[in-house]
Scaffold this motif. Structure first.
Motif, PDB file in Angstrom:
ATOM      1  N   PRO A 102       0.831  -0.803   0.054  1.00 26.22           N
ATOM      2  CA  PRO A 102       0.010   0.125  -0.020  1.00 26.22           C
ATOM      3  C   PRO A 102       0.940   1.369   0.046  1.00 26.22           C
ATOM      4  O   PRO A 102       1.750   1.778   0.161  1.00 26.22           O
ATOM      5  CB  PRO A 102      -0.562  -0.174   1.904  1.00 26.22           C
ATOM      6  N   PHE A 103       0.081   2.460  -0.670  1.00 28.54           N
ATOM      7  CA  PHE A 103       1.295   3.907  -0.330  1.00 28.54           C
ATOM      8  C   PHE A 103       0.232   4.506  -0.223  1.00 28.54           C
ATOM      9  O   PHE A 103      -1.463   4.728  -0.207  1.00 28.54           O
ATOM     10  CB  PHE A 103       1.671   3.798  -1.776  1.00 28.54           C
ATOM     11  N   VAL A 104       0.622   6.000  -0.266  1.00 31.01           N
ATOM     12  CA  VAL A 104      -0.317   7.494   0.390  1.00 31.01           C
ATOM     13  C   VAL A 104      -0.308   8.213  -0.800  1.00 31.01           C
ATOM     14  O   VAL A 104       0.623   8.524  -1.320  1.00 31.01           O
ATOM     15  CB  VAL A 104       0.025   7.853   0.918  1.00 31.01           C
ATOM     16  N   ALA A 105      -1.281   9.166  -0.733  1.00 27.67           N
ATOM     17  CA  ALA A 105      -2.006   9.789  -1.788  1.00 27.67           C
ATOM     18  C   ALA A 105      -2.155  11.296  -1.562  1.00 27.67           C
ATOM     19  O   ALA A 105      -2.703  11.259  -0.028  1.00 27.67           O
ATOM     20  CB  ALA A 105      -2.301   9.133  -3.097  1.00 27.67           C
ATOM     21  N   TRP A 106      -2.533  11.961  -2.290  1.00 26.28           N
ATOM     22  CA  TRP A 106      -3.084  13.637  -1.548  1.00 26.28           C
ATOM     23  C   TRP A 106      -4.602  13.451  -2.264  1.00 26.28           C
ATOM     24  O   TRP A 106      -4.923  13.062  -3.506  1.00 26.28           O
ATOM     25  CB  TRP A 106      -2.346  14.559  -1.649  1.00 26.28           C
ATOM     26  N   LEU A 107      -4.937  14.277  -1.818  1.00 28.15           N
ATOM     27  CA  LEU A 107      -6.857  14.696  -1.962  1.00 28.15           C
ATOM     28  C   LEU A 107      -6.878  16.360  -1.935  1.00 28.15           C
ATOM     29  O   LEU A 107      -6.816  16.574  -0.491  1.00 28.15           O
ATOM     30  CB  LEU A 107      -7.650  14.109  -1.009  1.00 28.15           C
ATOM     31  N   THR A 108      -7.374  16.640  -2.721  1.00 30.69           N
ATOM     32  CA  THR A 108      -8.161  17.829  -2.710  1.00 30.69           C
ATOM     33  C   THR A 108      -9.071  18.074  -2.913  1.00 30.69           C
ATOM     34  O   THR A 108      -9.947  17.366  -3.505  1.00 30.69           O
ATOM     35  CB  THR A 108      -6.884  18.743  -3.123  1.00 30.69           C
ATOM     36  N   ASP A 109      -9.697  19.289  -2.805  1.00 28.54           N
ATOM     37  CA  ASP A 109     -10.853  19.491  -2.677  1.00 28.54           C
ATOM     38  C   ASP A 109     -11.174  19.189  -4.450  1.00 28.54           C
ATOM     39  O   ASP A 109     -12.991  19.353  -4.338  1.00 28.54           O
ATOM     40  CB  ASP A 109     -11.217  21.144  -2.211  1.00 28.54           C
ATOM     41  N   ALA A 110      -9.880  19.389  -5.083  1.00 27.24           N
ATOM     42  CA  ALA A 110     -11.290  19.431  -6.810  1.00 27.24           C
ATOM     43  C   ALA A 110     -11.265  18.412  -7.484  1.00 27.24           C
ATOM     44  O   ALA A 110     -11.922  18.014  -7.840  1.00 27.24           O
ATOM     45  CB  ALA A 110      -9.629  19.791  -7.582  1.00 27.24           C
ATOM     46  N   MET A 111     -11.052  17.392  -5.675  1.00 26.40           N
ATOM     47  CA  MET A 111     -11.348  15.896  -6.167  1.00 26.40           C
ATOM     48  C   MET A 111     -13.222  16.232  -5.771  1.00 26.40           C
ATOM     49  O   MET A 111     -13.865  14.205  -5.991  1.00 26.40           O
ATOM     50  CB  MET A 111     -10.467  15.109  -5.923  1.00 26.40           C
ATOM     51  N   ILE A 112     -13.228  16.643  -5.398  1.00 27.77           N
ATOM     52  CA  ILE A 112     -14.825  16.140  -4.547  1.00 27.77           C
ATOM     53  C   ILE A 112     -15.861  15.956  -6.007  1.00 27.77           C
ATOM     54  O   ILE A 112     -15.449  16.576  -6.089  1.00 27.77           O
ATOM     55  CB  ILE A 112     -15.036  17.148  -3.218  1.00 27.77           C
ATOM     56  N   LEU A 113     -16.203  15.085  -5.547  1.00 24.94           N
ATOM     57  CA  LEU A 113     -17.627  14.928  -7.076  1.00 24.94           C
ATOM     58  C   LEU A 113     -18.586  15.179  -5.538  1.00 24.94           C
ATOM     59  O   LEU A 113     -19.115  14.126  -5.004  1.00 24.94           O
ATOM     60  CB  LEU A 113     -17.775  13.193  -6.933  1.00 24.94           C
ATOM     61  N   PRO A 114     -19.580  16.063  -6.282  1.00 23.28           N
ATOM     62  CA  PRO A 114     -21.069  16.235  -5.310  1.00 23.28           C
ATOM     63  C   PRO A 114     -22.069  15.156  -5.656  1.00 23.28           C
ATOM     64  O   PRO A 114     -22.156  14.777  -6.723  1.00 23.28           O
ATOM     65  CB  PRO A 114     -21.734  17.424  -6.440  1.00 23.28           C
ATOM     66  N   VAL A 115     -21.903  14.921  -4.662  1.00 23.69           N
ATOM     67  CA  VAL A 115     -23.573  13.754  -4.499  1.00 23.69           C
ATOM     68  C   VAL A 115     -24.142  13.779  -5.302  1.00 23.69           C
ATOM     69  O   VAL A 115     -24.439  14.990  -6.100  1.00 23.69           O
ATOM     70  CB  VAL A 115     -24.242  14.506  -3.272  1.00 23.69           C
ATOM     71  N   GLY A 116     -25.011  13.267  -6.133  1.00 22.53           N
ATOM     72  CA  GLY A 116     -25.848  12.597  -7.363  1.00 22.53           C
ATOM     73  C   GLY A 116     -25.498  13.068  -8.335  1.00 22.53           C
ATOM     74  O   GLY A 116     -25.679  12.800  -9.164  1.00 22.53           O
ATOM     75  N   ASP A 117     -23.900  13.414  -8.616  1.00 21.63           N
ATOM     76  CA  ASP A 117     -23.506  13.643 -10.041  1.00 21.63           C
ATOM     77  C   ASP A 117     -22.946  12.213 -10.599  1.00 21.63           C
ATOM     78  O   ASP A 117     -22.719  11.475  -9.767  1.00 21.63           O
ATOM     79  CB  ASP A 117     -22.472  14.961 -10.087  1.00 21.63           C
ATOM     80  N   PRO A 118     -22.913  12.582 -11.816  1.00 25.74           N
ATOM     81  CA  PRO A 118     -22.687  11.051 -12.876  1.00 25.74           C
ATOM     82  C   PRO A 118     -20.911  11.045 -12.071  1.00 25.74           C
ATOM     83  O   PRO A 118     -20.669  11.671 -12.102  1.00 25.74           O
ATOM     84  CB  PRO A 118     -23.435  11.384 -14.209  1.00 25.74           C
ATOM     85  N   VAL A 119     -20.500   9.688 -12.839  1.00 26.51           N
ATOM     86  CA  VAL A 119     -18.860   9.691 -13.342  1.00 26.51           C
ATOM     87  C   VAL A 119     -18.183  10.979 -14.321  1.00 26.51           C
ATOM     88  O   VAL A 119     -18.852  11.083 -15.137  1.00 26.51           O
ATOM     89  CB  VAL A 119     -18.377   8.168 -13.812  1.00 26.51           C
ATOM     90  N   PRO A 120     -17.514  11.780 -13.615  1.00 29.65           N
ATOM     91  CA  PRO A 120     -17.823  13.105 -15.023  1.00 29.65           C
ATOM     92  C   PRO A 120     -16.279  12.766 -15.780  1.00 29.65           C
ATOM     93  O   PRO A 120     -14.882  13.075 -16.286  1.00 29.65           O
ATOM     94  CB  PRO A 120     -16.446  13.960 -13.625  1.00 29.65           C
ATOM     95  N   GLN A 121     -17.128  11.698 -17.250  1.00 24.29           N
ATOM     96  CA  GLN A 121     -16.009  11.222 -18.383  1.00 24.29           C
ATOM     97  C   GLN A 121     -15.334  12.595 -19.249  1.00 24.29           C
ATOM     98  O   GLN A 121     -14.194  12.457 -19.378  1.00 24.29           O
ATOM     99  CB  GLN A 121     -17.071  10.842 -18.504  1.00 24.29           C
ATOM    100  N   GLY A 122     -16.163  14.192 -18.951  1.00 24.58           N
ATOM    101  CA  GLY A 122     -15.235  14.736 -19.232  1.00 24.58           C
ATOM    102  C   GLY A 122     -14.186  15.144 -18.788  1.00 24.58           C
ATOM    103  O   GLY A 122     -13.951  15.961 -20.262  1.00 24.58           O
TER     104      GLY A 122
END
Ligand code: 0L1
Ligand code: MG
Length: 301
Positions: A102-122
């Motif tokens: 295992p290993f570790v990486a960072w989360l930023t607010d740009a990665m938050i997907l609003p609840v109810g949104d589809p997969v951001p394919q675009g």
């Protein structure tokens, strides 16, 4: 050849500023050039071969240095650091990806997907979805030497979640150094409707069913994640201590995919159903960018 044509041709063969994967710079890849190339591939949705094909010494710690450099660039462009994610904490994920720790990486607010949104394919290259046990931290957690019990004592609430991973490497083919440099295939994530204090759950037996287009395709329990997701949290704290960081109060921690990730072609519908933590839906939805030129849909693949 006129000067402008000559300059254009030079532009199209340098590592940056094209929609093609960058070529190895003269003198070889470095932390700085790999970091820049990975962010460009992410921003422009370009998939590329792993750097370890050309830079055999790109190991986990060099990958971490690249990851950290790109975190600095993400923060400089206005993103906020909101937590960490673990990668490859379950056997299912390790076996599929061929990286066995295992290993570790960072989360930023740009990665938050609003609840109810589809997969951001675009905005992604070839997204895959995986279920996760997610922690919101009540207290700061600083390694080294953190145990799972100490880690769980610092957790405020536990959530079910879905991570949309997206590798910048063609066919998700990579070694440990490649994938740590690529921020553990970060893309987007969404959490479910129910957050519970850890004492109200048995996280080892908390189960998830993975549903794609109405069919259950996989399942696991929290025990798949290092025996208990608290072990993964302790591992993150101890690994980050080695890198000079702590897990801060209020941070979100994705403890790693419980099952293998499922492919999600445009128009598909994915749901993760947890025993006590509710269901997370990435519903079928019209995404106007599904046919962007560099998307799998746009390429007809
Ligand atoms: O692409 C990958 O599968 C590497 C990231 C792993 C994410 C996870 O295990 O949660
Ligand atoms: Mg994950």
């Amino acid at each position: 050849m006129r000067a402008r044509e000559s300059a254009d041709m030079a532009d199209s063969t340098t590592a940056y500023g094209t929609r093609e994967p960058g070529r190895q710079p003269e003198g070889g890849w470095t932390i700085e050039t790999v970091a820049a190339e990975l962010l460009r591939c992410e921003d422009e949705r370009i998939e590329r071969p792993p750097f370890t094909d050309e830079w055999a010494d790109l190991d986990l710690d060099t990958g971490y240095a690249i990851q950290d450099l790109n975190l600095t660039k993400r923060l400089e462009r206005g993103e906020k650091l909101i937590g960490v994610k673990l990668g490859l904490t379950s056997r299912a994920k390790q076996q599929r990806m061929g990286v066995h720790f295992p290993f570790v990486a960072w989360l930023t607010d740009a990665m938050i997907l609003p609840v109810g949104d589809p997969v951001p394919q675009g905005r992604l290259i070839h997204p895959r979805i995986e279920p996760e046990i997610v922690f919101v931290m009540g207290d700061r957690l600083e390694g080294p030497g953190v145990t799972a019990a100490q880690a769980m004592a610092a957790v405020e609430t536990v959530w079910g979640g879905a991570e949309v991973i997206d590798s910048r490497y063609k066919d998700f083919r990579f070694k440990a150094g490649d994938v740590s440099a690529d921020n553990a295939s970060s893309g987007a994530f969404v959490t479910g409707p129910i957050g519970l204090p850890p004492a109200e759950l048995d996280l080892a037996t908390e189960a998830v069913l993975v549903e794609v287009d109405g069919v259950i395709v996989d399942s696991a329990t929290g025990a798949a994640v290092q025996g208990h997701p608290g072990e993964a949290l302790a591992l993150a704290a101890n690994d980050l201590a080695r890198r000079g960081h702590a897990i801060e109060a209020g941070w979100i921690v994705l403890t790693g995919g419980m099952t293998d990730a499922v492919f999600s072609p445009p128009g598909s519908s994915v749901a993760m159903h947890f025993t006590s933590l509710g269901s997370v839906f990435l519903a079928r939805g019209a995404d106007p960018d599904d046919t962007a030129p560099n998307s799998p849909a746009g390429q007809g693949s």
